[in-house]
Design a protein around this motif. Structure first.
Motif, short mmCIF file in Angstrom:
data_model
loop_
_atom_site.label_atom_id
_atom_site.label_comp_id
_atom_site.label_asym_id
_atom_site.label_seq_id
_atom_site.Cartn_x
_atom_site.Cartn_y
_atom_site.Cartn_z
N VAL A 85 -1.14 4.31 -1.50
CA VAL A 85 -2.52 4.12 -1.06
C VAL A 85 -2.67 4.72 0.33
CG1 VAL A 85 -4.30 2.42 -0.48
CG2 VAL A 85 -2.76 2.01 -2.42
N GLY A 97 0.81 -1.21 0.00
CA GLY A 97 0.00 0.00 0.00
C GLY A 97 0.84 1.26 0.00
N ALA A 156 -7.62 -3.20 3.11
CA ALA A 156 -6.92 -4.39 2.62
C ALA A 156 -6.64 -5.37 3.75
CB ALA A 156 -5.62 -3.98 1.93
N GLY A 202 -7.13 2.89 2.88
CA GLY A 202 -7.05 1.79 1.92
C GLY A 202 -6.27 0.61 2.47
N GLN A 203 -5.20 0.90 3.22
CA GLN A 203 -4.42 -0.17 3.83
C GLN A 203 -5.24 -0.90 4.89
OE1 GLN A 203 -0.62 1.52 5.17
NE2 GLN A 203 -0.76 3.00 3.51
N TYR A 247 -5.26 -3.63 -4.21
CA TYR A 247 -5.24 -2.17 -4.20
C TYR A 247 -5.65 -1.60 -5.56
CZ TYR A 247 -2.85 -2.07 0.33
OH TYR A 247 -2.52 -2.19 1.66
#
Length: 376
Positions: free
Chosen positions: A93, A88, A101, A97-98, A150
């Protein structure tokens, strides 16, 4: 958490839990949801405790005496989480977003790189070769799988305004779309703990905000302002203007770095011994691990030959605590990295990168560090 192994064994054999054929991914989330912990089981996560235990794993602890609530195999799961965060960060990212994930991988595989799943689902995210996610071999590569997740997430319109569950579901198309929410708090704690171990990774959005901070005087290169970017563009095969080996570097590290710099500009040779990098025989040139091996040999330190074994040399160190001479590993996974370089101090790394490229010096900001080892 003995329920986990038993639960997985039962549900993967149960056709009742298999979702419809319209899914982009066949998800083990669908399979384990009924036996997994409810969201109440993972509320009130102690972030400081998680960070403490995660740091122990990343610093080389076996996991035998490490406990992270929600993770029953931390020695396996934390390095996989580290790979997800590293991917990420390398793709810029944001933090959210991480977290998405991590929560997805926790639900899909419990952060394990599975060789099985519903239908042809595989890996951390239970991605399916038959649905265009890549070959089975690619999907079993945690870095590749993370990058694919991602890339799909970033294509979802408005994902940053969605809840973790909504965003994960937009990518996964799971038969149990609410399953991801239970992992959000743990995913948040893991992301915060792991991101801090990467240069520049601990800021609010997972992106650089270093210009707002005072430059560091540290020679580790891992503090804000010491990521090597101050040297500007570095011509391949050259020493950046203004660089010198830090005065407080270990004497053996000084010898190692000096010898490695003498190989600058020589072409990479896969399988090369690095015993005569400027000679006529290509096999005397360096690849990444032989450069490390021979550099340390000239300082009286014996290293094994490959990145796969060098990652077990010496002792583990956090990427945020690097010293000149430390080995840093990237590509592949933390347990089985595919590339190695040497930290030189001042935010710089020397390595033999790949075929057609010379031994060179690059800023550490260009590295996604999966592991680091101190061998002196």
């Amino acid at each position: 958490m003995k329920w986990l192994a038993a639960g997985i064994g039962v549900v993967f054999l149960s056709p009742i839990l298999i979702a419809g054929t319209g899914m982009m991914l066949a998800s083990s989330a669908d399979a384990v949801q009924s036996s997994g912990p409810s969201s109440s089981c993972l509320s009130d996560i102690d972030s400081d405790k998680v960070a403490e235990q995660v740091t122990k794993i990343l610093d080389g602890a076996s996991g035998k005496h490490v406990h992270v609530e929600g993770l029953d195999l931390p020695a396996e799961q934390v390095p996989n989480a580290q790979t997800i965060v590293a991917a990420g960060l390398s793709l810029d990212v944001p933090k959210k977003g991480q977290i998405i994930a991590l929560a997805t991988a926790m639900q899909e595989s419990r952060l394990r790189n599975l060789a099985y799943g519903d239908r042809d689902s595989l890996g951390l995210f239970q991605q399916r070769p038959s649905q265009g996610w890549g070959s089975a071999e690619q999907i079993r590569d945690p870095t590749y799988a993370s990058e694919q997740f991602y890339k799909h997430l970033l294509k979802v319109s408005g994902w940053q305004q969605m809840t973790v569950t909504q965003a994960a579901q937009a990518v996964q198309k799971s038969g149990l779309p609410d399953a991801y929410a239970q992992w959000e708090e743990l995913a948040t704690a893991l992301q915060a703990a792991i991101a801090k171990t990467f240069p520049g990774g601990g800021d609010a959005d997972g992106k650089g905000t270093d210009q707002d901070k005072k430059p560091s005087t540290s020679t580790t290169g891992c503090a804000p302002g010491e990521d090597g970017s101050g040297f500007g563009r570095i011509p391949e095969g050259s020493v950046p203007k203004g660089y010198s080996i830090p005065k407080d570097a270990h004497p053996r590290a000084r010898k190692v770095i000096t010898w490695a710099m003498q190989q600058l500009g020589t072409l990479y040779q896969w399988g090369g011994s690095c015993t005569n990098s400027q000679g006529p025989d290509p096999m005397g040139r360096c690849d990444c691990s032989s450069l490390m091996q021979q550099a340390y040999a000239h300082a009286g330190v014996t290293l094994t030959r490959t990145t796969y074994t060098q990652v077990n040399e010496g002792k583990a160190v956090s990427p945020s605590q690097l010293e000149p001479g430390d080995l840093i590993f990237s590509r592949g996974t933390a347990a089985r990295p595919e590339h190695v370089g040497m930290y030189m101090g001042e935010g710089l790394v020397i390595d033999a990168p790949r075929t057609t490229k010379p031994v060179r010096i690059t800023p550490i900001k260009d590295w996604t560090i999966l592991a680091a080892r101190r061998v002196i």
